[in-house]
Design a protein around this motif. Structure first.
Motif, PDB file in Angstrom:
ATOM      1  N   ALA A  18       0.837  -1.208   0.000  1.00 15.55           N
ATOM      2  CA  ALA A  18       0.000   0.000   0.000  1.00 15.55           C
ATOM      3  C   ALA A  18       0.867   1.252   0.000  1.00 15.55           C
ATOM      4  CB  ALA A  18      -0.935  -0.004   1.204  1.00 15.55           C
ATOM      5  N   GLN A  19       1.925   1.253   0.784  1.00 16.68           N
ATOM      6  CA  GLN A  19       2.819   2.405   0.849  1.00 16.68           C
ATOM      7  C   GLN A  19       3.463   2.680  -0.512  1.00 16.68           C
ATOM      8  OE1 GLN A  19       2.842   4.330   3.507  1.00 16.68           O
ATOM      9  NE2 GLN A  19       4.158   5.769   2.452  1.00 16.68           N
ATOM     10  N   PHE A  20       3.862   1.631  -1.219  1.00 14.29           N
ATOM     11  CA  PHE A  20       4.442   1.771  -2.552  1.00 14.29           C
ATOM     12  C   PHE A  20       3.463   2.489  -3.484  1.00 14.29           C
ATOM     13  CE2 PHE A  20       4.727   0.175  -6.911  1.00 14.29           C
ATOM     14  CZ  PHE A  20       6.046   0.439  -7.225  1.00 14.29           C
ATOM     15  N   VAL A  24       4.319   6.114  -5.072  1.00 14.37           N
ATOM     16  CA  VAL A  24       4.644   6.153  -6.498  1.00 14.37           C
ATOM     17  C   VAL A  24       3.526   6.772  -7.335  1.00 14.37           C
ATOM     18  CG1 VAL A  24       5.182   4.741  -8.533  1.00 14.37           C
ATOM     19  CG2 VAL A  24       6.304   4.263  -6.355  1.00 14.37           C
ATOM     20  N   PHE A  25       2.267   6.451  -7.021  1.00 20.03           N
ATOM     21  CA  PHE A  25       1.156   6.900  -7.864  1.00 20.03           C
ATOM     22  C   PHE A  25       0.225   7.905  -7.205  1.00 20.03           C
ATOM     23  CE2 PHE A  25       2.206   2.700  -9.675  1.00 20.03           C
ATOM     24  CZ  PHE A  25       2.452   3.087 -10.974  1.00 20.03           C
ATOM     25  N   GLY A  26       0.343   8.122  -5.910  1.00 12.19           N
ATOM     26  CA  GLY A  26      -0.531   9.073  -5.235  1.00 12.19           C
ATOM     27  C   GLY A  26      -1.876   8.504  -4.803  1.00 12.19           C
ATOM     28  N   LEU A  43      -7.333   1.340  -1.320  1.00  5.36           N
ATOM     29  CA  LEU A  43      -6.757   2.588  -1.809  1.00  5.36           C
ATOM     30  C   LEU A  43      -7.634   3.122  -2.928  1.00  5.36           C
ATOM     31  CD1 LEU A  43      -3.044   1.382  -2.153  1.00  5.36           C
ATOM     32  CD2 LEU A  43      -4.060   2.600  -0.224  1.00  5.36           C
ATOM     33  N   ASN A  44      -7.563   4.426  -3.145  1.00  5.10           N
ATOM     34  CA  ASN A  44      -8.304   5.038  -4.241  1.00  5.10           C
ATOM     35  C   ASN A  44      -7.395   6.013  -4.978  1.00  5.10           C
ATOM     36  OD1 ASN A  44     -10.874   5.486  -5.648  1.00  5.10           O
ATOM     37  ND2 ASN A  44     -10.642   7.566  -4.878  1.00  5.10           N
ATOM     38  N   LEU A  45      -7.467   5.987  -6.294  1.00  5.22           N
ATOM     39  CA  LEU A  45      -6.779   6.958  -7.131  1.00  5.22           C
ATOM     40  C   LEU A  45      -7.873   7.851  -7.694  1.00  5.22           C
ATOM     41  CD1 LEU A  45      -4.013   7.816  -8.200  1.00  5.22           C
ATOM     42  CD2 LEU A  45      -4.393   6.317 -10.158  1.00  5.22           C
ATOM     43  N   ALA A  46      -7.951   9.061  -7.182  1.00  6.02           N
ATOM     44  CA  ALA A  46      -9.055   9.978  -7.499  1.00  6.02           C
ATOM     45  C   ALA A  46      -9.301  10.067  -9.001  1.00  6.02           C
ATOM     46  CB  ALA A  46      -8.772  11.361  -6.928  1.00  6.02           C
ATOM     47  N   GLY A  47     -10.548   9.905  -9.378  1.00  3.31           N
ATOM     48  CA  GLY A  47     -10.931  10.017 -10.782  1.00  3.31           C
ATOM     49  C   GLY A  47     -10.557   8.826 -11.631  1.00  3.31           C
ATOM     50  N   ALA A  48      -9.970   7.793 -11.019  1.00  2.00           N
ATOM     51  CA  ALA A  48      -9.519   6.652 -11.816  1.00  2.00           C
ATOM     52  C   ALA A  48     -10.166   5.351 -11.334  1.00  2.00           C
ATOM     53  CB  ALA A  48      -7.995   6.556 -11.790  1.00  2.00           C
ATOM     54  N   PHE A  49      -9.614   4.732 -10.303  1.00  2.00           N
ATOM     55  CA  PHE A  49     -10.119   3.455  -9.809  1.00  2.00           C
ATOM     56  C   PHE A  49      -9.579   3.200  -8.412  1.00  2.00           C
ATOM     57  CE2 PHE A  49      -6.166   2.614 -12.000  1.00  2.00           C
ATOM     58  CZ  PHE A  49      -5.494   1.754 -11.145  1.00  2.00           C
ATOM     59  N   ALA A  50     -10.111   2.156  -7.791  1.00  2.00           N
ATOM     60  CA  ALA A  50      -9.665   1.744  -6.460  1.00  2.00           C
ATOM     61  C   ALA A  50      -8.777   0.507  -6.579  1.00  2.00           C
ATOM     62  CB  ALA A  50     -10.867   1.435  -5.580  1.00  2.00           C
ATOM     63  N   MET A  51      -7.958   0.290  -5.556  1.00  2.00           N
ATOM     64  CA  MET A  51      -7.134  -0.908  -5.464  1.00  2.00           C
ATOM     65  C   MET A  51      -7.347  -1.501  -4.086  1.00  2.00           C
ATOM     66  SD  MET A  51      -3.060  -1.533  -6.057  1.00  2.00           S
ATOM     67  CE  MET A  51      -3.216  -1.189  -7.794  1.00  2.00           C
ATOM     68  N   HIS A  52      -7.614  -2.792  -4.055  1.00  2.00           N
ATOM     69  CA  HIS A  52      -7.779  -3.508  -2.800  1.00  2.00           C
ATOM     70  C   HIS A  52      -6.557  -4.392  -2.586  1.00  2.00           C
ATOM     71  CE1 HIS A  52     -12.449  -3.269  -3.304  1.00  2.00           C
ATOM     72  NE2 HIS A  52     -11.873  -2.076  -3.228  1.00  2.00           N
TER      73      HIS A  52
END
Length: 136
Positions: A18-20, A24-26, A43-52
Motif C-alpha cells: 500500500a505504501q508503494f 509512487v502513484f498518489g 486505496l483510491n486513485l481519485a478520478g480513476a479506480f480503487a485498489m484492494h
C-alpha cells in the motif's frame, strides 16, 4: 456500459505494498470493511479506480505474480508482453525521474509511432506495471 471498479492485489505485506502505491502513484487510503483476521487496505486513485490490497492466504493456492513462478523473471524488459497494469501520466519525464530517485529498475520503450512513451517496472510484490505518457 462497463467501467473499472477496482483491482485487487494479494500481498504477504499489505502495508508495504500500500505504501508503494501511495508514494509512487498518489493513491489515498480509504475506509475498508473489517474482514476479521483478513488484513486488507483499500486505496483510491481519485478520478480513476480503487485498489484492494489483500493479505495473501497461502492455503488458497491462487497463482501469484512473476516472482513466485518456478523460474522467476525479474527483468522489466519482459513486461510489455506479460501481465501488467497500465496507468497514464501527464508528465512522463517527471514521473520517470521519480522512479529513478526511488531506485526502481525500469525498462523504457515507445509505441511504434513514437507518440506514446512507456516505462515498465515491478511493484515490491512482483506485479508488473506500465506507465505511459498521454498521447498528444
Amino acid at each position: 456500459m462497463a467501467s473499472l471498479g477496482h483491482i485487487a492485489r494479494e500481498s504477504s505485506d499489505v502495508t508495504r505494498l500500500a505504501q508503494f502505491y501511495k508514494e509512487v502513484f498518489g493513491f489515498e487510503e480509504i475506509e475498508s470493511p473489517d474482514f476479521g483476521d483478513l488484513k486488507v487496505i483499500w486505496l483510491n486513485l481519485a478520478g480513476a479506480f480503487a485498489m484492494h490490497i489483500i493479505q495473501r492466504n497461502t492455503s488458497t493456492n491462487l497463482p501469484e505474480g512473476p516472482y513466485s513462478a518456478t523460474s522467476a523473471v525479474r527483468d522489466p524488459s519482459h513486461l510489455p508482453m506479460g501481465h501488467h497494469i497500465c496507468l497514464t501520466v501527464s508528465n512522463f519525464d517527471s514521473f520517470l525521474r521519480s522512479l529513478k530517485e526511488k531506485g526502481i529498475e525500469t525498462f523504457q520503450k515507445s509505441l511504434p509511432d513514437g507518440k506514446v512513451k512507456q516505462v515498465f517496472f515491478f511493484d515490491p510484490d512482483g506485479n508488473g506495471l506500465e506507465v505511459a505518457s498521454r498521447s498528444e
